[in-house]
Design a protein around this motif. Structure first.
Motif, PDB file in Angstrom:
ATOM      1  N   ASP A  45       0.828  -1.210   0.000  1.00 29.14           N
ATOM      2  CA  ASP A  45       0.000   0.000   0.000  1.00 29.14           C
ATOM      3  C   ASP A  45       0.862   1.261   0.000  1.00 29.14           C
ATOM      4  N   GLU A  46       1.980   1.228   0.732  1.00 29.38           N
ATOM      5  CA  GLU A  46       2.879   2.385   0.773  1.00 29.38           C
ATOM      6  C   GLU A  46       3.440   2.670  -0.623  1.00 29.38           C
ATOM      7  N   GLU A  47       3.889   1.630  -1.303  1.00 24.23           N
ATOM      8  CA  GLU A  47       4.400   1.804  -2.667  1.00 24.23           C
ATOM      9  C   GLU A  47       3.301   2.296  -3.612  1.00 24.23           C
ATOM     10  N   ASP A  48       2.119   1.706  -3.486  1.00 23.75           N
ATOM     11  CA  ASP A  48       1.012   2.095  -4.370  1.00 23.75           C
ATOM     12  C   ASP A  48       0.554   3.524  -4.109  1.00 23.75           C
ATOM     13  N   ARG A  49       0.592   3.962  -2.853  1.00 21.03           N
ATOM     14  CA  ARG A  49       0.246   5.349  -2.549  1.00 21.03           C
ATOM     15  C   ARG A  49       1.228   6.307  -3.224  1.00 21.03           C
ATOM     16  N   ALA A  50       2.506   5.934  -3.228  1.00 21.55           N
ATOM     17  CA  ALA A  50       3.519   6.767  -3.889  1.00 21.55           C
ATOM     18  C   ALA A  50       3.217   6.880  -5.384  1.00 21.55           C
ATOM     19  N   VAL A  51       2.766   5.792  -5.973  1.00 27.46           N
ATOM     20  CA  VAL A  51       2.405   5.820  -7.395  1.00 27.46           C
ATOM     21  C   VAL A  51       1.234   6.769  -7.613  1.00 27.46           C
ATOM     22  N   VAL A  52       0.230   6.680  -6.754  1.00 23.88           N
ATOM     23  CA  VAL A  52      -0.957   7.539  -6.879  1.00 23.88           C
ATOM     24  C   VAL A  52      -0.585   9.004  -6.680  1.00 23.88           C
ATOM     25  N   GLU A  53       0.262   9.265  -5.707  1.00 23.01           N
ATOM     26  CA  GLU A  53       0.595  10.652  -5.375  1.00 23.01           C
ATOM     27  C   GLU A  53       1.501  11.318  -6.402  1.00 23.01           C
ATOM     28  N   ASN A  54       2.519  10.585  -6.905  1.00 22.15           N
ATOM     29  CA  ASN A  54       3.449  11.245  -7.829  1.00 22.15           C
ATOM     30  C   ASN A  54       3.470  10.642  -9.221  1.00 22.15           C
ATOM     31  N   GLY A  55       2.673   9.617  -9.453  1.00 24.93           N
ATOM     32  CA  GLY A  55       2.525   9.057 -10.797  1.00 24.93           C
ATOM     33  C   GLY A  55       3.678   8.207 -11.283  1.00 24.93           C
ATOM     34  N   GLN A  56       4.626   7.908 -10.424  1.00 23.14           N
ATOM     35  CA  GLN A  56       5.769   7.115 -10.858  1.00 23.14           C
ATOM     36  C   GLN A  56       5.443   5.628 -10.734  1.00 23.14           C
ATOM     37  N   VAL A  57       5.658   4.914 -11.822  1.00 24.38           N
ATOM     38  CA  VAL A  57       5.363   3.489 -11.856  1.00 24.38           C
ATOM     39  C   VAL A  57       6.454   2.726 -11.118  1.00 24.38           C
ATOM     40  N   VAL A  58       6.041   1.711 -10.357  1.00 22.69           N
ATOM     41  CA  VAL A  58       6.979   0.871  -9.622  1.00 22.69           C
ATOM     42  C   VAL A  58       6.965  -0.511 -10.263  1.00 22.69           C
ATOM     43  N   VAL A  59       8.151  -0.983 -10.651  1.00 19.81           N
ATOM     44  CA  VAL A  59       8.290  -2.346 -11.177  1.00 19.81           C
ATOM     45  C   VAL A  59       9.080  -3.122 -10.142  1.00 19.81           C
ATOM     46  N   PRO A  70      10.803  -6.635  -8.619  1.00 17.68           N
ATOM     47  CA  PRO A  70      11.350  -7.915  -9.096  1.00 17.68           C
ATOM     48  C   PRO A  70      10.370  -9.033  -8.754  1.00 17.68           C
ATOM     49  N   MET A  71      10.374 -10.081  -9.554  1.00 14.96           N
ATOM     50  CA  MET A  71       9.417 -11.177  -9.368  1.00 14.96           C
ATOM     51  C   MET A  71       9.568 -11.853  -8.010  1.00 14.96           C
ATOM     52  N   ASN A  72      10.755 -11.799  -7.423  1.00 13.67           N
ATOM     53  CA  ASN A  72      10.928 -12.486  -6.139  1.00 13.67           C
ATOM     54  C   ASN A  72      10.573 -11.590  -4.958  1.00 13.67           C
ATOM     55  N   TYR A  73      10.121 -10.371  -5.195  1.00 10.03           N
ATOM     56  CA  TYR A  73       9.787  -9.442  -4.117  1.00 10.03           C
ATOM     57  C   TYR A  73       8.779 -10.045  -3.152  1.00 10.03           C
ATOM     58  N   LEU A  74       7.700 -10.563  -3.697  1.00 10.15           N
ATOM     59  CA  LEU A  74       6.680 -11.159  -2.829  1.00 10.15           C
ATOM     60  C   LEU A  74       7.173 -12.450  -2.199  1.00 10.15           C
ATOM     61  N   ALA A  75       8.001 -13.187  -2.930  1.00  6.82           N
ATOM     62  CA  ALA A  75       8.512 -14.448  -2.393  1.00  6.82           C
ATOM     63  C   ALA A  75       9.367 -14.179  -1.162  1.00  6.82           C
ATOM     64  N   LEU A  76      10.193 -13.139  -1.203  1.00  6.65           N
ATOM     65  CA  LEU A  76      11.048 -12.816  -0.047  1.00  6.65           C
ATOM     66  C   LEU A  76      10.218 -12.295   1.128  1.00  6.65           C
ATOM     67  N   SER A  77       9.143 -11.583   0.814  1.00  6.10           N
ATOM     68  CA  SER A  77       8.384 -10.982   1.892  1.00  6.10           C
ATOM     69  C   SER A  77       7.244 -11.862   2.399  1.00  6.10           C
ATOM     70  N   TYR A  78       6.884 -12.842   1.623  1.00  3.85           N
ATOM     71  CA  TYR A  78       5.760 -13.692   2.018  1.00  3.85           C
ATOM     72  C   TYR A  78       6.022 -15.073   1.425  1.00  3.85           C
TER      73      TYR A  78
END
Length: 161
Positions: free
Chosen positions: A131-145, A147-155
């Motif tokens: 949600d924090e990353e997505d809020r940043a996208v909404v607020e400043n319009g910068q797309v976040v890509v 890595p595919m293992n991001y969720l794997a490392l965190s969950y």
């Protein structure tokens, strides 16, 4: 002579009366013609308004059909991609996700997603980070890509490419 004068006056009176009747008849004809012209103009306006409404409905129908085709094409393209793709609204609620996203979360792609939040799918710490990353996208319009293992490392109990 008097009689002739009276007859002349009667004849003039009759002519005046005939002229008044003719004048009233002409006025009535003009009023009738004006009323008829007004009705015809109202009918023309009504027809034009109906034609305009019909054209607008047809344009709206065509636009809706084009939008549906574009939506179907978008769905086809994003569902064919092997990468997880999702779309959220300004309140950080999910609007759509592709098949890969559902597969990465071991969810059926029939799972309702629209209007749901990250916390509905992830543990609190992961949902908060997303949600924090997505809020940043909404607020400043910068797309976040990510890595595919991001969720794997965190969950780590979810299957991720």
């Amino acid at each position: 002579m008097r009689r002739s004068l009276e007859m002349d006056q009667q004849r003039i009176a009759l002519q005046r009366e005939a002229m008044e009747i003719e004048y009233r008849a002409q006025q009535a004809e003009m009023k009738f013609a004006e009323e008829q012209a007004r009705r015809e103009e109202e009918e023309r306006r009504a027809r034009r308004a109906e034609e305009k409404r019909h054209r607008e409905e047809e344009e709206r129908r065509k636009a809706e059909e084009a939008l549906a085709r574009e939506h179907a094409l978008l769905r086809t393209v994003i569902d064919a991609l092997p990468h997880s793709i999702y779309v959220k609204d300004r309140e950080i609620r999910y609007l759509l996700a592709n098949k890969a996203w559902f597969e990465h979360l071991n969810l059926p792609d029939t799972e309702p997603i629209e209007g749901r939040l990250a916390r509905d799918f992830f543990p609190p710490e992961v949902a908060e980070a997303l949600d924090e990353e997505d809020r940043a996208v909404v607020e400043n319009g910068q797309v976040v890509v990510r890595p595919m293992n991001y969720l794997a490392l965190s969950y780590d109990h979810r299957i991720i490419d």
